[in-house]
Design a protein around this motif. Structure first.
Motif, PDB file in Angstrom:
ATOM      1  N   ALA A   1      18.972  87.568  -1.355  1.00  0.00           N
ATOM      2  CA  ALA A   1      17.619  87.879  -0.881  1.00  0.00           C
ATOM      3  C   ALA A   1      17.227  86.970   0.286  1.00  0.00           C
ATOM      4  N   HIS A   2      16.074  87.266   0.875  1.00  0.00           N
ATOM      5  CA  HIS A   2      15.550  86.433   1.971  1.00  0.00           C
ATOM      6  C   HIS A   2      15.257  85.015   1.477  1.00  0.00           C
ATOM      7  N   SER A   3      14.891  84.893   0.195  1.00  0.00           N
ATOM      8  CA  SER A   3      14.545  83.559  -0.333  1.00  0.00           C
ATOM      9  C   SER A   3      15.726  82.590  -0.190  1.00  0.00           C
ATOM     10  N   TRP A   4      16.943  83.128  -0.320  1.00  0.00           N
ATOM     11  CA  TRP A   4      18.120  82.255  -0.161  1.00  0.00           C
ATOM     12  C   TRP A   4      18.124  81.633   1.240  1.00  0.00           C
ATOM     13  N   ILE A   5      17.880  82.444   2.236  1.00  0.00           N
ATOM     14  CA  ILE A   5      17.869  81.961   3.625  1.00  0.00           C
ATOM     15  C   ILE A   5      16.702  80.987   3.806  1.00  0.00           C
ATOM     16  N   MET A   6      15.548  81.388   3.287  1.00  0.00           N
ATOM     17  CA  MET A   6      14.326  80.605   3.518  1.00  0.00           C
ATOM     18  C   MET A   6      14.378  79.241   2.830  1.00  0.00           C
ATOM     19  N   SER A   7      15.226  79.090   1.826  1.00  0.00           N
ATOM     20  CA  SER A   7      15.296  77.807   1.112  1.00  0.00           C
ATOM     21  C   SER A   7      16.059  76.750   1.919  1.00  0.00           C
ATOM     22  N   PHE A   8      16.724  77.166   3.015  1.00  0.00           N
ATOM     23  CA  PHE A   8      17.436  76.221   3.890  1.00  0.00           C
ATOM     24  C   PHE A   8      16.618  75.989   5.167  1.00  0.00           C
ATOM     25  N   ASP A   9      17.018  74.969   5.936  1.00  0.00           N
ATOM     26  CA  ASP A   9      16.328  74.740   7.202  1.00  0.00           C
ATOM     27  C   ASP A   9      16.665  75.823   8.216  1.00  0.00           C
ATOM     28  N   THR A  10      17.931  76.259   8.200  1.00  0.00           N
ATOM     29  CA  THR A  10      18.320  77.300   9.162  1.00  0.00           C
ATOM     30  C   THR A  10      19.099  78.407   8.448  1.00  0.00           C
ATOM     31  N   GLU A  11      19.108  79.558   9.081  1.00  0.00           N
ATOM     32  CA  GLU A  11      19.854  80.700   8.538  1.00  0.00           C
ATOM     33  C   GLU A  11      21.353  80.382   8.487  1.00  0.00           C
ATOM     34  N   LEU A  12      21.826  79.700   9.557  1.00  0.00           N
ATOM     35  CA  LEU A  12      23.252  79.385   9.630  1.00  0.00           C
ATOM     36  C   LEU A  12      23.692  78.521   8.438  1.00  0.00           C
TER      37      LEU A  12
ATOM     38  N   LEU B   1      22.548  88.794   4.522  1.00  0.00           N
ATOM     39  CA  LEU B   1      21.289  89.470   4.886  1.00  0.00           C
ATOM     40  C   LEU B   1      20.824  88.878   6.217  1.00  0.00           C
ATOM     41  N   VAL B   2      20.780  89.727   7.256  1.00  0.00           N
ATOM     42  CA  VAL B   2      20.665  89.176   8.615  1.00  0.00           C
ATOM     43  C   VAL B   2      19.259  89.265   9.216  1.00  0.00           C
ATOM     44  N   ASP B   3      18.286  89.789   8.479  1.00  0.00           N
ATOM     45  CA  ASP B   3      17.006  90.078   9.148  1.00  0.00           C
ATOM     46  C   ASP B   3      15.848  89.155   8.754  1.00  0.00           C
ATOM     47  N   THR B   4      16.140  87.961   8.286  1.00  0.00           N
ATOM     48  CA  THR B   4      15.032  87.101   7.840  1.00  0.00           C
ATOM     49  C   THR B   4      14.159  86.667   9.022  1.00  0.00           C
ATOM     50  N   TYR B   5      14.816  86.307  10.155  1.00  0.00           N
ATOM     51  CA  TYR B   5      14.040  85.808  11.310  1.00  0.00           C
ATOM     52  C   TYR B   5      14.213  86.721  12.534  1.00  0.00           C
ATOM     53  N   ASP B   6      15.471  86.982  12.890  1.00  0.00           N
ATOM     54  CA  ASP B   6      15.747  87.782  14.082  1.00  0.00           C
ATOM     55  C   ASP B   6      17.096  88.458  13.834  1.00  0.00           C
ATOM     56  N   THR B   7      17.076  89.781  13.746  1.00  0.00           N
ATOM     57  CA  THR B   7      18.259  90.499  13.258  1.00  0.00           C
ATOM     58  C   THR B   7      19.490  90.249  14.140  1.00  0.00           C
ATOM     59  N   VAL B   8      19.312  90.289  15.467  1.00  0.00           N
ATOM     60  CA  VAL B   8      20.486  90.125  16.346  1.00  0.00           C
ATOM     61  C   VAL B   8      21.056  88.711  16.183  1.00  0.00           C
ATOM     62  N   ASN B   9      20.168  87.743  16.123  1.00  0.00           N
ATOM     63  CA  ASN B   9      20.642  86.370  15.910  1.00  0.00           C
ATOM     64  C   ASN B   9      21.292  86.224  14.531  1.00  0.00           C
ATOM     65  N   GLY B  10      20.748  86.949  13.564  1.00  0.00           N
ATOM     66  CA  GLY B  10      21.315  86.924  12.213  1.00  0.00           C
ATOM     67  C   GLY B  10      22.748  87.465  12.219  1.00  0.00           C
TER      68      GLY B  10
ATOM     69  N   LEU C   1      32.634  90.392   3.768  1.00  0.00           N
ATOM     70  CA  LEU C   1      32.593  91.821   3.428  1.00  0.00           C
ATOM     71  C   LEU C   1      31.664  92.601   4.355  1.00  0.00           C
ATOM     72  N   GLY C   2      30.571  91.943   4.786  1.00  0.00           N
ATOM     73  CA  GLY C   2      29.670  92.680   5.678  1.00  0.00           C
ATOM     74  C   GLY C   2      28.318  92.009   5.810  1.00  0.00           C
ATOM     75  N   ILE C   3      27.383  92.791   6.324  1.00  0.00           N
ATOM     76  CA  ILE C   3      26.019  92.291   6.505  1.00  0.00           C
ATOM     77  C   ILE C   3      25.055  93.300   5.882  1.00  0.00           C
ATOM     78  N   ARG C   4      23.816  92.853   5.611  1.00  0.00           N
ATOM     79  CA  ARG C   4      22.786  93.791   5.140  1.00  0.00           C
ATOM     80  C   ARG C   4      21.573  93.704   6.051  1.00  0.00           C
ATOM     81  N   ILE C   5      21.019  94.850   6.401  1.00  0.00           N
ATOM     82  CA  ILE C   5      19.786  94.921   7.189  1.00  0.00           C
ATOM     83  C   ILE C   5      18.723  95.551   6.294  1.00  0.00           C
ATOM     84  N   ASP C   6      17.549  94.920   6.223  1.00  0.00           N
ATOM     85  CA  ASP C   6      16.520  95.341   5.261  1.00  0.00           C
ATOM     86  C   ASP C   6      15.182  95.625   5.933  1.00  0.00           C
ATOM     87  N   SER C   7      15.153  95.700   7.258  1.00  0.00           N
ATOM     88  CA  SER C   7      13.883  96.014   7.925  1.00  0.00           C
ATOM     89  C   SER C   7      14.167  96.495   9.343  1.00  0.00           C
TER      90      SER C   7
END
Ligand SMILES: Nc1ncnc2c1ncn2[C@@H]1O[C@H](COP(=O)(O)OP(=O)(O)OP(=O)(O)O)[C@@H](O)[C@H]1O
Ligand SMILES: O=P(O)(O)OC[C@H]1O[C@H](OP(=O)(O)OP(=O)(O)O)[C@H](O)[C@@H]1O
Ligand SMILES: O=C(O)c1cccnc1
Length: 493
Positions: free
Chosen positions: A212-223, A240-249, A268-274
């Motif tokens: 989920a997005h919460s996983w990304i948000m719990s860190f300082d950066t998406e990377l 999940l690549v769309d927490t902040y900026d999809t292309v950057n994700g 395996l891949g990426i997920r886009i949710d918005s």
């Protein structure tokens, strides 16, 4: 298979409408409880304005009937019920009768995963009137919901044209039992897996998920978040690549994908949710291909249904896997199937069966009387028509005429020469004993797939589908018409 009995730690005999019990009591009082009767369960309209329906729920019904009994707590509860004047609602003799009640009906039903249509008896119950009556509400509760969801899942997976569809509905489903039944029915209807772990455990459905997005948000950066996820699940990375900026994700996912590859693992891949899923999935595909990840999948989610998936397919969205939740498990655009359970015949002491009909101003609401069966005619693996007929009909005739029960001008002559025929109702219980070998959930899912292949795509299209012919065999049609006219006469005398 374990169902709600385990969940609620009690018998399910009281999972019924009160009027079933008042009728049961009155049948008992008037000496009619053991009179033989036949009831049919059927629906009047395909859901979602579609052209077909997928039957589901039989496995629950088998469990329900096998466990059918009133336990001590049920009987105590009923014994304590009072009328307005303080007297007991149910006599002691009736409570004793319920205590000794053993399920003894014959049940014939279409198998789960069968493609069915309006008016076809999906379940036929034959047995003592009181038992048939007590089964009405639970049978409808089970079949209405699971059939609805299996059909919705089928429409969604047909729209996905062979891409896997993951059922993500648990958080938005109608309660605990609704969620479990929906996960089961979604798998039967065509979904590949569920996010619902308990459904996985109870029913043997594959479980799957991303993060989920919460996983990304719990860190300082998406990377950082992607790196940490890759450490934990090197073989299961769908970012999940769309927490902040999809292309950057997507860029970040590719960077971590390269690190994984150095360690001999593949993302395996990426997920886009918005956002615009057609636009972002195409960008993702291009970026992944260019970076040397042609096998990485693009998963999409966000309020999807069969219409949006169809639109995204037309837009050539580069989506390989579809995550579908709310609109699937809540059957968002049609919340109930509307199947009904109607008395079709009663048996008299002299052994004669008397057909019964409920007359209505609306012809669609007039039931089909008598003991009947349904046969599906097909040719070279393609279904041609379904015929509902009285069980003593000679099934070896050269030709039959079937008549639409709601429109006598719609008729079809069936020349049976070189046609295959299959009786859709299979014996499930005989005198209360189960005689049916239950298929496992994967076999049921295969049955759905096999059944759908029998039907032309014209019947499966989402908008204005071609109507598949289902009719009453002439003599049944005539009997029904005569009976309706006779009952109307009675009524007006
Ligand atoms: N290219 C597209 N064509 C048709 N429908 C789309 C397309 N892209 C997205 N959708 C659908 O449009 C709807 C967009 O919903 P909404 O505006 O709530 O999402 P969002 O603002 O992108 O994301 P969120 O609010 O979840 O962060 C969703 O149902 C989505 O599946
Ligand atoms: O959209 P559905 O078909 O129901 O699929 C399930 C949704 O559940 C999750 O969202 P979440 O609960 O985080 O809510 P949000 O993305 O809608 O904010 C997931 O990211 C999907 O968007
Ligand atoms: O695993 C997922 O990606 C998931 C699960 C439930 C709801 N939404 C997404």
């Amino acid at each position: 298979m374990k169902i709600t009995k385990d969940l609620y730690q009690s018998s399910l005999a009281l999972l019924t409408d009160f009027y079933q019990l008042t009728m049961a009591y009155a049948y008992w009082k008037s000496g009619k409880s053991e009179q033989e009767a036949v009831f049919n369960l059927f629906f009047r309209k395909n859901p979602f304005q579609g052209g077909y329906t997928i039957a589901a729920g039989l496995d629950y019904i088998i469990d329900y009937c096998r466990n059918f009994s009133f336990d001590k707590a049920d009987l105590d509860y009923l014994a304590e019920m009072k009328n307005a004047d303080g007297s007991s609602t149910f006599e002691k003799g009736f409570i004793d009768y319920l205590q000794n009640l053993k399920f003894s009906c014959d049940i014939d039903a279409v198998e789960e995963g069968t493609v069915v249509f309006p008016n076809i008896p999906i379940i036929r119950v034959k047995g003592p009137l009181i038992q048939c009556q007590l089964l009405e509400t639970p049978l409808l509760n089970i079949v209405n919901f699971q059939t609805l969801i299996a059909t919705k899942a089928s429409r969604i997976t047909e729209a996905a044209k062979g891409d896997p569809v993951l059922e993500f509905g648990l958080r938005r489903a109608q309660g605990i039992d609704g969620a479990l039944a929906a996960s089961r029915a979604s798998y039967i209807g065509g979904c590949s897996a569920t996010s619902n772990v308990m459904a996985g455990k109870l029913f043997g459905i594959p479980v799957s998920g991303t993060h989920a997005h919460s996983w990304i948000m719990s860190f300082d950066t998406e990377l950082q978040a992607f790196h940490a996820y890759a450490e934990a699940f090197p073989d299961k990375c769908i970012f999940l690549v769309d927490t902040y900026d999809t292309v950057n994700g997507i860029k970040n996912a590719i960077e971590v994908g390269k690190v994984l590859r150095e360690k001999g693992k593949e993302m395996l891949g990426i997920r886009i949710d918005s956002g615009d899923l057609a636009y972002y999935s195409s960008i993702a595909r291009e970026m992944l291909d260019e970076a040397g990840f042609p096998d990485a999948k693009v998963v999409a989610s966000n309020d999807l249904d069969e219409q949006i998936i169809t639109s995204l397919k037309i837009q050539e969205a580069q989506i390989n896997t579809w995550g579908v939740g709310t609109k699937l498990v809540t059957a968002y655009d049609q919340p109930a199937l509307g199947a009904v359970y109607k008395l079709a015949a009663v048996k008299h002491e002299d052994g004669r069966w008397e057909p019964k009909v409920k007359v209505s101003q609306q012809s669609i609401k007039i039931n089909i009387p008598g003991l009947h069966d349904v046969v599906r005619f097909s040719k070279n693996g393609k279904a041609l028509a379904d015929m509902i007929f009285l069980i003593d009909l000679d099934l070896n005739k050269r030709s039959y005429t079937i008549i639409d029960p709601n429109d006598p001008t719609r008729r079809k002559k069936i020349d049976t020469n070189s046609l295959e025929k299959e009786n859709l109702l299979k014996p499930i219980f005989e005198n209360g004993s189960k005689i049916y070998n239950r298929p496992d959930i994967h076999q049921i899912k295969e049955n759905t797939k096999r059944n759908l292949q029998l039907f032309d795509k014209a019947h499966k299209r989402l908008v204005n589908p071609h109507i598949y012919p289902v009719g009453l065999e002439e003599s049944l049609y005539k009997m029904r018409t005569d009976l309706v006219l006779k009952m109307k006469d009675y009524d007006t005398q």
